[in-house]
Design an enzyme around this catalytic site. Structure first.
Site, mmCIF file in Angstrom:
data_model
loop_
_atom_site.group_PDB
_atom_site.id
_atom_site.type_symbol
_atom_site.label_atom_id
_atom_site.label_comp_id
_atom_site.label_asym_id
_atom_site.label_seq_id
_atom_site.Cartn_x
_atom_site.Cartn_y
_atom_site.Cartn_z
ATOM 1 N N SER A 146 0.851 -1.191 0.000
ATOM 2 C CA SER A 146 0.000 0.000 0.000
ATOM 3 C C SER A 146 0.883 1.237 0.000
ATOM 4 O O SER A 146 2.075 1.157 0.311
ATOM 5 C CB SER A 146 -0.860 -0.012 1.275
ATOM 6 O OG SER A 146 -1.481 1.226 1.497
ATOM 7 N N TYR A 159 -3.032 -0.574 10.279
ATOM 8 C CA TYR A 159 -2.994 -0.838 8.832
ATOM 9 C C TYR A 159 -1.633 -0.407 8.280
ATOM 10 O O TYR A 159 -0.966 -1.149 7.557
ATOM 11 C CB TYR A 159 -4.138 -0.081 8.145
ATOM 12 C CG TYR A 159 -4.249 -0.305 6.654
ATOM 13 C CD1 TYR A 159 -5.016 -1.361 6.152
ATOM 14 C CD2 TYR A 159 -3.609 0.533 5.739
ATOM 15 C CE1 TYR A 159 -5.135 -1.575 4.791
ATOM 16 C CE2 TYR A 159 -3.718 0.332 4.374
ATOM 17 C CZ TYR A 159 -4.486 -0.723 3.907
ATOM 18 O OH TYR A 159 -4.595 -0.934 2.543
HETATM 19 P P1 NDP Z 1 -12.174 -5.115 -0.403
HETATM 20 O O1 NDP Z 1 -12.661 -4.786 0.966
HETATM 21 O O2 NDP Z 1 -12.923 -4.618 -1.591
HETATM 22 O O3 NDP Z 1 -11.976 -6.708 -0.559
HETATM 23 C C1 NDP Z 1 -11.303 -7.408 0.452
HETATM 24 C C2 NDP Z 1 -11.230 -8.869 0.054
HETATM 25 O O4 NDP Z 1 -10.532 -9.590 1.078
HETATM 26 C C3 NDP Z 1 -12.592 -9.519 -0.065
HETATM 27 O O5 NDP Z 1 -12.558 -10.510 -1.058
HETATM 28 C C4 NDP Z 1 -12.776 -10.166 1.313
HETATM 29 O O6 NDP Z 1 -13.715 -11.234 1.243
HETATM 30 C C5 NDP Z 1 -11.347 -10.649 1.569
HETATM 31 N N1 NDP Z 1 -11.010 -10.880 2.964
HETATM 32 C C6 NDP Z 1 -10.961 -10.011 3.991
HETATM 33 N N2 NDP Z 1 -10.594 -10.626 5.118
HETATM 34 C C7 NDP Z 1 -10.399 -11.938 4.803
HETATM 35 C C8 NDP Z 1 -10.021 -13.093 5.554
HETATM 36 N N3 NDP Z 1 -9.753 -13.029 6.863
HETATM 37 N N4 NDP Z 1 -9.925 -14.276 4.901
HETATM 38 C C9 NDP Z 1 -10.184 -14.364 3.575
HETATM 39 N N5 NDP Z 1 -10.552 -13.311 2.822
HETATM 40 C C10 NDP Z 1 -10.664 -12.111 3.441
HETATM 41 O O7 NDP Z 1 -10.664 -4.583 -0.413
HETATM 42 P P2 NDP Z 1 -9.769 -4.024 -1.623
HETATM 43 O O8 NDP Z 1 -10.018 -4.817 -2.839
HETATM 44 O O9 NDP Z 1 -9.906 -2.556 -1.633
HETATM 45 O O10 NDP Z 1 -8.315 -4.333 -1.049
HETATM 46 C C11 NDP Z 1 -7.594 -5.511 -1.356
HETATM 47 C C12 NDP Z 1 -6.185 -5.386 -0.817
HETATM 48 O O11 NDP Z 1 -5.564 -4.233 -1.375
HETATM 49 C C13 NDP Z 1 -6.112 -5.219 0.707
HETATM 50 O O12 NDP Z 1 -4.979 -5.883 1.205
HETATM 51 C C14 NDP Z 1 -5.927 -3.720 0.863
HETATM 52 O O13 NDP Z 1 -5.307 -3.375 2.052
HETATM 53 C C15 NDP Z 1 -5.057 -3.412 -0.342
HETATM 54 N N6 NDP Z 1 -5.078 -2.020 -0.765
HETATM 55 C C16 NDP Z 1 -6.246 -1.435 -1.164
HETATM 56 C C17 NDP Z 1 -6.233 -0.127 -1.587
HETATM 57 C C18 NDP Z 1 -7.466 0.558 -2.061
HETATM 58 O O14 NDP Z 1 -7.386 1.751 -2.343
HETATM 59 N N7 NDP Z 1 -8.599 -0.112 -2.204
HETATM 60 C C19 NDP Z 1 -5.003 0.680 -1.576
HETATM 61 C C20 NDP Z 1 -3.834 -0.058 -1.144
HETATM 62 C C21 NDP Z 1 -3.891 -1.353 -0.762
HETATM 63 P P3 NDP Z 1 -14.652 -11.613 2.526
HETATM 64 O O15 NDP Z 1 -15.156 -10.326 3.101
HETATM 65 O O16 NDP Z 1 -15.705 -12.503 1.937
HETATM 66 O O17 NDP Z 1 -13.761 -12.344 3.455
#
Ligand code: NDP
Length: 255
Positions: A146, A159
């Site tokens: 990130s 985070y």
């Molecule tokens: P979302 O919240 O849109 O999606 C998160 C995903 O992770 C979902 O598929 C969720 O599925 C899954 N997830 C969360 N916790 C768990 C768990 N314990 N076990 C299995 N699956 C899990 O997030 P983003 O797509 O925005 O982010 C994805 C990654 O990118 C993250 O690591 C985030 O920190 C990183 N990121 C995002 C940015 C942004 O601007 N969006 C910027 C920089 C980094 P479910 O809820 O069904 O478990």
């Protein structure tokens, strides 16, 4: 052909948190290059639905629902893959959560949830995947870092701590796994339009801040990570390990 080194035919990619958001966009990108993708998330129905969506686009996808922070669930998922003879060639550690609160009031349970959700989960899942990659003599791991791997903002201390550590874990894994031909790199997305940021996008002040602070003047689109994910998952990056590529519309380049 130069483009051939980006092909992923015959390879299987596990994308944690691949059921939506950035994970799903990267999984779609890998699948379009020929990979079979395993879409992970805790919500099984959601992962199944996304896998169906990709199959409707004639891509090879299946759901693999488990909680990346739960050791027994992670072991169960890999045992199920072993039983079917499915090897994970590419692992994208993307699952994660956000929790915003002032650090002075941050609850210990929430702190642990965020750290475990990003950092401990990456250790756990990668260890299981890498043991198997080591036996096959090759593998690719991509850790989703990130902007917060480099800089910080108020209200998201665990985070930022987890993402900073993930950059270092990327390097630690890269040097330790290199002799086994397992290459480990990271992608650091900037402000991207996903569910995780919905509250921020809905806040006119924050939306204006992102557009002003980002030299390209807008939020990133999830599919804009697919190119780097493919590069780092394929033979196109065969001499690259331990690096993080920032895809942030220029944020880290500007003060
Ligand atoms: P979302 O919240 O849109 O999606 C998160 C995903 O992770 C979902 O598929 C969720 O599925 C899954 N997830 C969360 N916790 C768990 C768990 N314990 N076990 C299995 N699956 C899990 O997030 P983003 O797509 O925005 O982010 C994805 C990654 O990118 C993250 O690591 C985030 O920190 C990183 N990121 C995002 C940015 C942004 O601007 N969006 C910027 C920089 C980094 P479910 O809820 O069904 O478990």
């Amino acid at each position: 052909m130069t483009l051939d080194m980006f092909r992923l035919d015959g390879r299987t990619a596990l994308v944690t948190g691949g059921s939506r958001g950035l994970g799903l966009a990267m999984a779609r990108g890998l699948a379009r290059a020929g990979a079979r993708v395993l879409l992970n998330g805790r919500d099984r129905a959601r992962a199944e639905e996304s896998a169906r969506q990709l199959r409707d686009e004639s891509l090879a996808a299946e759901a693999l629902a488990f909680d990346v922070t739960d050791v027994a669930a992670v072991d169960g998922a890999f045992a199920a893959l072993d039983a079917r003879g499915v090897g994970v060639d590419i692992l994208i550690n993307n699952a994660g959560i956000q929790h915003r609160a002032p650090l002075l009031d941050f609850d210990l349970a929430d702190w642990r949830r965020v750290i475990d959700g990003h950092l401990t989960s990456t250790f756990l899942v990668t260890q299981r995947a890498a043991r198997r990659m080591a036996q096959r003599g090759r593998g690719k791991v991509v850790n989703i870092c990130s902007l917060m791997s480099e800089v910080a903002r108020p209200s998201i201390a665990p985070y930022a701590a987890a993402k900073g550590a993930l950059k270092q874990l990327t390097r630690a894994m890269a040097v330790e796994f290199a002799p086994r031909n397992i290459l480990v790199n990271g992608i650091g997305p900037g402000y991207m339009a996903t569910d995780m940021n919905q509250a921020l996008m809905d806040n006119p002040e924050f939306d204006a801040f992102v557009k002003k602070r980002t030299p390209l003047g807008r939020w990133g689109r999830p599919e804009e990570l697919a190119g780097a994910a493919l590069f780092l998952s394929s033979d196109a990056s065969s001499f690259m390990t331990g690096q993080v590529i920032y895809i942030d519309g220029g944020v880290l380049a500007s003060l």
